[in-house]
Design a protein around this motif. Structure first.
Motif, PDB file in Angstrom:
ATOM      1  N   ASN A  52      48.937  47.498  34.635  1.00  0.00           N
ATOM      2  CA  ASN A  52      47.342  46.917  35.092  1.00  0.00           C
ATOM      3  C   ASN A  52      47.518  45.614  34.335  1.00  0.00           C
ATOM      4  O   ASN A  52      47.893  45.452  33.138  1.00  0.00           O
ATOM      5  CB  ASN A  52      46.454  47.803  34.304  1.00  0.00           C
ATOM      6  CG  ASN A  52      46.154  48.924  34.927  1.00  0.00           C
ATOM      7  OD1 ASN A  52      46.399  49.178  36.092  1.00  0.00           O
ATOM      8  ND2 ASN A  52      45.417  49.973  34.168  1.00  0.00           N
ATOM      9  N   THR A  53      46.960  44.529  35.013  1.00  0.00           N
ATOM     10  CA  THR A  53      47.145  43.036  34.513  1.00  0.00           C
ATOM     11  C   THR A  53      45.827  42.614  34.303  1.00  0.00           C
ATOM     12  O   THR A  53      45.533  42.127  33.274  1.00  0.00           O
ATOM     13  CB  THR A  53      47.682  42.321  35.285  1.00  0.00           C
ATOM     14  OG1 THR A  53      47.550  42.335  36.821  1.00  0.00           O
ATOM     15  CG2 THR A  53      49.399  42.669  35.684  1.00  0.00           C
ATOM     16  N   THR A  54      44.778  42.750  35.229  1.00  0.00           N
ATOM     17  CA  THR A  54      43.351  42.435  34.969  1.00  0.00           C
ATOM     18  C   THR A  54      42.443  43.484  35.781  1.00  0.00           C
ATOM     19  O   THR A  54      43.236  44.615  36.092  1.00  0.00           O
ATOM     20  CB  THR A  54      43.151  41.017  35.892  1.00  0.00           C
ATOM     21  OG1 THR A  54      43.412  41.390  37.180  1.00  0.00           O
ATOM     22  CG2 THR A  54      44.116  40.034  35.193  1.00  0.00           C
ATOM     23  N   SER A  55      41.403  43.439  35.859  1.00  0.00           N
ATOM     24  CA  SER A  55      40.409  44.433  36.273  1.00  0.00           C
ATOM     25  C   SER A  55      40.806  44.705  37.663  1.00  0.00           C
ATOM     26  O   SER A  55      40.758  46.125  38.105  1.00  0.00           O
ATOM     27  CB  SER A  55      38.987  43.931  36.099  1.00  0.00           C
ATOM     28  OG  SER A  55      38.888  42.693  36.987  1.00  0.00           O
ATOM     29  N   GLU A  65      42.559  28.772  37.504  1.00  0.00           N
ATOM     30  CA  GLU A  65      43.692  29.418  37.376  1.00  0.00           C
ATOM     31  C   GLU A  65      44.816  28.513  37.841  1.00  0.00           C
ATOM     32  O   GLU A  65      44.698  27.575  38.489  1.00  0.00           O
ATOM     33  CB  GLU A  65      43.748  30.699  38.552  1.00  0.00           C
ATOM     34  CG  GLU A  65      42.791  31.879  38.275  1.00  0.00           C
ATOM     35  CD  GLU A  65      43.005  32.879  39.303  1.00  0.00           C
ATOM     36  OE1 GLU A  65      43.972  32.796  39.968  1.00  0.00           O
ATOM     37  OE2 GLU A  65      42.088  33.815  39.096  1.00  0.00           O
TER      38      GLU A  65
END
Length: 409
Positions: free
Chosen positions: A157-160, A291
């Motif tokens: 998992n990297t972000t939500s 980003e």
């Protein structure tokens, strides 16, 4: 400036869902007429903003210099504002079919997987976004075809919404990429594929036989030609998950017109990411962080641009991605420098541009970073005036919408 200063009312039907289509009618020898609808990306409408005089042109002019109302300027008319030796800077990034739909093992739940970037070619690792994210956990497997050949396992998992996938596909890398992309779709923005708006339809009642009601138009269907439509004609270097929108309007015919006129082209590469569509959550724009996007500026591009600039010619950046890249790579001497790396530059007013003296852009959504970049270049008041005129006159917004040219005169 504040976020709320970039808000305006954008009607639902002002968003372009498809590239510009021109209507052409031919008359046969027997007198019958036949009408064709042809996609002409360079015939979208265009406004010309003159930032020093503060004036805006919407129409072509007659021999007396008077505006011919209803004879709107088209995107291809931009060529007429430049001369031999001037330079157009284009972004040659190439969009790949980043949107896939898979099913989760055991439950067969449909999952959208949006490919962001390949992390490791040998291990088939990809950074992705998943939707709905709450259903996808580490260890889950996703299937992307009926044969079960293309399978991916969630390993992090990297972000939500972010996940790292490892594709379980044993073959040469080129073959894997070819098979993976064959399953994908053009990564059209969600404001296009999820577009639904209220449309009045007849709904007679006993008291009012002419009454209407509002119904929701179904989502825009995906088409095979979307991948070609969502790609510039000069796309070369793969890596974008969304197109450099302004460049979508430039046709091969327009490039040829530029060549004949002696207008030079310099190509840079900035791989456009989804951060361009992220909602800004803060009123104070200085607190918003963009980003990062990967970009490359070659020696060849620098030589073309700097020679023209030193000789007093115009430099036009085509699109906000090019403006971001060139402003990242411009030196204190206002000349373009070679660059290979990443940028998270956020351009909003007030901002002093160091390289270009003209800019082409689209009409973008309210409170978007793309719109803010245009306001920084053309001046807040003038660009907002153009946006208001666009809404009043039925211009189209978004990546397939109409465009503007900002000149320093």
């Amino acid at each position: 400036m504040k976020l709320s200063q970039f808000n305006f009312n954008l009607p639902d039907d002002a968003v372009a869902l498809y590239p510009h289509v021109s209507e052409h009618t031919i008359t046969h020898s027997d007198g019958t007429k036949q009408t064709f609808h042809i996609t002409r990306r360079d015939e979208a409408r265009m406004m010309v903003l003159h930032r020093k005089s503060g004036t805006i042109d919407m129409y072509n002019k007659d021999v007396k210099g008077e505006a011919k109302e209803e004879d709107y300027l088209k995107f291809k008319d931009a060529v007429n504002y430049f001369d031999e030796g001037d330079v157009m800077v284009l972004n040659d990034t190439k969009v790949f079919p980043a949107r896939l739909y898979g099913t989760k093992e055991k439950t067969d739940a449909k999952i959208e997987v949006f490919l962001l970037r390949e992390l490791n070619a040998d291990m088939r690792l990809w950074d992705v976004l998943v939707e709905p994210a709450r259903k996808i956990r580490i260890g889950n497997k996703l299937f992307f075809d009926d044969t079960g050949t293309m399978v991916a396992e969630v390993i992090d998992n990297t972000t939500s919404r972010g996940r790292t996938l490892r594709f379980l596909y044993d073959c040469p890398h080129d073959e894997f990429k070819r098979e993976l992309y064959a399953l994908g779709e053009a990564p059209l923005p969600h404001y296009i594929i999820d577009h639904a708006h209220a449309e009045a339809v007849p709904a007679p009642t006993a008291t009012d036989p002419n009454a209407t009601k509002n119904v929701m138009v179904p989502d825009r269907p995906y088409r095979e030609e979307d991948l070609e439509d969502f790609q510039t004609v000069y796309a070369k270097n793969e890596g974008a998950v969304t197109a450099p929108a302004t460049g979508l309007h430039i046709s091969r015919e327009m490039l040829k017109m530029m060549e004949i006129k002696g207008i030079n082209v310099a190509y840079i590469t900035l791989h456009c990411g989804l951060g361009n569509f992220n909602r800004i959550e803060v009123e104070d724009l200085t607190k918003h962080k963009m980003e990062s996007e990967q970009m490359f500026v070659s020696k060849e591009a620098c030589d073309i641009v700097n020679k023209a600039k030193e000789e007093g010619h115009h430099i036009c950046v085509v699109g906000t991605s090019v403006a971001k890249a060139t402003e990242t790579a411009v030196g204190t001497d206002n000349l373009l420098k070679e660059y290979e790396g990443w940028t998270n530059k956020f351009i909003f007013p007030p901002y002093e541009f160091g390289l270009a003296d003209s800019m082409m852009g689209n009409f973008y959504h309210p409170m978007s970073t793309l719109m803010m970049s245009e306001c920084a270049f053309g001046g807040y008041d003038l660009v907002m005036k153009a946006y208001n005129l666009a809404v009043e006159n039925g211009y189209k917004f978004g990546c397939f919408g109409d465009g503007m040219l900002i000149l320093d005169d």
